[in-house]
Design a protein around this motif. Structure first.
Motif, PDB file in Angstrom:
ATOM      1  N   LEU A  55       0.844  -1.213   0.000  1.00  9.68           N
ATOM      2  CA  LEU A  55       0.000   0.000   0.000  1.00  9.68           C
ATOM      3  C   LEU A  55       0.875   1.257   0.000  1.00  9.68           C
ATOM      4  N   SER A  56       2.025   1.183   0.666  1.00 13.27           N
ATOM      5  CA  SER A  56       2.961   2.328   0.662  1.00 13.27           C
ATOM      6  C   SER A  56       3.436   2.617  -0.753  1.00 13.27           C
ATOM      7  N   GLU A  57       3.629   1.538  -1.536  1.00 17.60           N
ATOM      8  CA  GLU A  57       4.093   1.722  -2.924  1.00 17.60           C
ATOM      9  C   GLU A  57       3.068   2.476  -3.765  1.00 17.60           C
ATOM     10  N   LEU A  58       1.798   2.518  -3.297  1.00 14.39           N
ATOM     11  CA  LEU A  58       0.761   3.287  -4.015  1.00 14.39           C
ATOM     12  C   LEU A  58       0.766   4.757  -3.585  1.00 14.39           C
ATOM     13  N   GLY A  59       1.707   5.110  -2.711  1.00 17.77           N
ATOM     14  CA  GLY A  59       1.810   6.508  -2.276  1.00 17.77           C
ATOM     15  C   GLY A  59       0.984   6.805  -1.032  1.00 17.77           C
ATOM     16  N   ILE A  60       0.498   5.752  -0.363  1.00 20.75           N
ATOM     17  CA  ILE A  60      -0.291   5.978   0.864  1.00 20.75           C
ATOM     18  C   ILE A  60       0.667   5.951   2.057  1.00 20.75           C
ATOM     19  N   ARG A  61       0.570   6.970   2.909  1.00 18.36           N
ATOM     20  CA  ARG A  61       1.429   7.015   4.106  1.00 18.36           C
ATOM     21  C   ARG A  61       0.810   6.065   5.130  1.00 18.36           C
ATOM     22  N   MET A  62       1.454   4.911   5.331  1.00 18.12           N
ATOM     23  CA  MET A  62       0.827   3.822   6.084  1.00 18.12           C
ATOM     24  C   MET A  62       1.290   3.722   7.541  1.00 18.12           C
ATOM     25  N   SER A  63       0.357   3.213   8.359  1.00 14.79           N
ATOM     26  CA  SER A  63       0.676   2.787   9.720  1.00 14.79           C
ATOM     27  C   SER A  63       0.151   1.369   9.870  1.00 14.79           C
ATOM     28  N   GLY A  64       0.597   0.688  10.911  1.00 15.63           N
ATOM     29  CA  GLY A  64       0.125  -0.679  11.132  1.00 15.63           C
ATOM     30  C   GLY A  64      -0.076  -0.940  12.605  1.00 15.63           C
ATOM     31  N   LEU A  65      -0.986  -1.850  12.897  1.00 12.57           N
ATOM     32  CA  LEU A  65      -1.272  -2.221  14.289  1.00 12.57           C
ATOM     33  C   LEU A  65      -1.336  -3.734  14.382  1.00 12.57           C
ATOM     34  N   ASP A  66      -0.765  -4.283  15.425  1.00 17.84           N
ATOM     35  CA  ASP A  66      -0.883  -5.723  15.678  1.00 17.84           C
ATOM     36  C   ASP A  66      -0.628  -5.958  17.163  1.00 17.84           C
ATOM     37  N   GLN A  67      -1.186  -7.082  17.662  1.00 15.94           N
ATOM     38  CA  GLN A  67      -0.949  -7.406  19.080  1.00 15.94           C
ATOM     39  C   GLN A  67       0.397  -8.088  19.284  1.00 15.94           C
ATOM     40  N   SER A  68       0.996  -8.604  18.220  1.00 15.47           N
ATOM     41  CA  SER A  68       2.173  -9.450  18.380  1.00 15.47           C
ATOM     42  C   SER A  68       3.467  -8.665  18.168  1.00 15.47           C
ATOM     43  N   ALA A  69       4.280  -8.578  19.219  1.00 14.09           N
ATOM     44  CA  ALA A  69       5.572  -7.879  19.104  1.00 14.09           C
ATOM     45  C   ALA A  69       6.459  -8.591  18.078  1.00 14.09           C
ATOM     46  N   GLN A  70       6.316  -9.917  17.990  1.00  9.46           N
ATOM     47  CA  GLN A  70       7.176 -10.690  17.091  1.00  9.46           C
ATOM     48  C   GLN A  70       6.800 -10.432  15.628  1.00  9.46           C
ATOM     49  N   MET A  71       5.500 -10.379  15.332  1.00  5.14           N
ATOM     50  CA  MET A  71       5.060 -10.067  13.963  1.00  5.14           C
ATOM     51  C   MET A  71       5.501  -8.642  13.612  1.00  5.14           C
ATOM     52  N   LEU A  72       5.355  -7.715  14.553  1.00 12.69           N
ATOM     53  CA  LEU A  72       5.733  -6.320  14.299  1.00 12.69           C
ATOM     54  C   LEU A  72       7.234  -6.184  14.066  1.00 12.69           C
ATOM     55  N   ALA A  73       8.024  -7.019  14.747  1.00 10.96           N
ATOM     56  CA  ALA A  73       9.481  -6.951  14.550  1.00 10.96           C
ATOM     57  C   ALA A  73       9.841  -7.360  13.116  1.00 10.96           C
ATOM     58  N   VAL A  74       9.147  -8.383  12.595  1.00 15.01           N
ATOM     59  CA  VAL A  74       9.389  -8.788  11.197  1.00 15.01           C
ATOM     60  C   VAL A  74       8.952  -7.649  10.268  1.00 15.01           C
ATOM     61  N   ALA A  75       7.785  -7.050  10.589  1.00 12.51           N
ATOM     62  CA  ALA A  75       7.276  -5.942   9.765  1.00 12.51           C
ATOM     63  C   ALA A  75       8.268  -4.769   9.767  1.00 12.51           C
ATOM     64  N   ALA A  76       8.785  -4.428  10.944  1.00 15.78           N
ATOM     65  CA  ALA A  76       9.694  -3.270  11.057  1.00 15.78           C
ATOM     66  C   ALA A  76      10.920  -3.468  10.160  1.00 15.78           C
TER      67      ALA A  76
END
Ligand SMILES: C[S@@+](CC[C@H](N)C(=O)[O-])C[C@H]1O[C@@H](n2cnc3c(N)ncnc32)[C@H](O)[C@@H]1O
Length: 253
Positions: A55-76
């Motif tokens: 979605l960022s590649e479409l020019g949208i300034r994105m944020s994300g939310l998740d309960q899992s610190a481990q999933m977020l670490a992969v995302a980061a």
């Protein structure tokens, strides 16, 4: 038992994020159909961040939310350098504040949530609360686009079905059950991950709740949304009794 903990380290290797790639392609068609031009977006239950990246590649300034610190670490790691904000928060009652002004709630033009994430809301009241929280974080006229597994999918694909797969360094077994009276599915997942000459084994138990289409629509409308589209997912057709996955295109009234 926490979920998406060690699973995070193998999620993308299993290609579990391919659905979100397909959903972003579908979103492009939805944007065109409804003339949606979001500048900012939030991906709820963003997992390893693949949808955010696309979605960022479409020019949208994105944020994300998740309960899992481990999933977020992969995302980061995946999203490094993309100017994305990630929040570790748990649905349904999330509240996101501006990092520079802690009194200000952040709002978006678009909220997305893909790959059954909202089926993790196990009661109608939690699903409704998640919709209300989402509405609070949308700008007026902003869109909420999400997919959900139907009770038909949980009954047909999950009930008494076992799935297994392997890659060079990992393997997995999913043992599924469905409780028709509760419309709830349980997936007992066992993973094996190679570590040197040894194999690590870990387990997670996932619960998903199926909701009738009429219930999803009713809860959206009573949470401040107008429903511009409700489809058999990845098409623009009406869902049928046989549909496995639905997609809602809801607009904040
Ligand atoms: C099936 S994964 C989908 C991830 C991602 N959206 C994708 O398409 O690959 C479900 C995600 O929902 C998150 N999740 C489940 N329950 C949650 C809750 N109550 N609050 C926030 N995140 C939740 C999990 O941590 C996981 O990352």
């Amino acid at each position: 038992m926490p979920i998406y903990n060690k699973f995070a380290s193998v999620y993308d290797t299993m290609n579990a994020d391919r659905h979100s790639v397909q959903m972003v392609d579908y979103c492009k068609k939805i944007f065109k159909k409804f003339k949606i031009k979001p500048k900012t977006g939030l991906d709820l239950c963003c997992g390893t961040g693949t949808a955010i990246s696309k979605l960022s590649e479409l020019g949208i300034r994105m944020s994300g939310l998740d309960q899992s610190a481990q999933m977020l670490a992969v995302a980061a790691k995946k999203l490094k350098g993309k100017n994305v904000t990630l929040y570790q928060k748990e649905l349904p009652g999330f509240r996101l504040l501006d990092k520079n002004d802690s009194k200000k709630k952040v709002t978006f033009d678009l909220v997305t949530s893909f790959y059954d994430s909202l089926n993790y809301m196990l009661t109608e009241s939690k699903l409704k609360q998640a919709f209300i929280s989402t509405a609070k974080h949308l700008n007026h006229g902003g869109y909420f686009i999400f997919d959900m597994n139907t009770p038909t999918a949980l009954k047909t694909i999950w009930d008494e079905q076992t799935y297994a797969g392997k890659k060079d360094d990992m393997a997995w077994i999913w043992e599924n059950e469905y409780n028709p009276s509760k419309k709830q599915a349980i997936c007992k997942a066992t993973f094996f991950k190679k570590k040197g000459n040894l194999w690590e084994r870990f387990e997670e138990e996932h619960h998903e709740q199926g909701y009738a289409n009429t219930t999803i629509k009713k809860l959206l409308r009573s949470s401040g949304f107008a429903l511009d589209g409700f489809y058999e997912c990845r098409t623009f057709d009406n869902p049928t009794r046989e549909s496995y996955r639905v997609c809602a295109v809801a607009r904040k009234r």
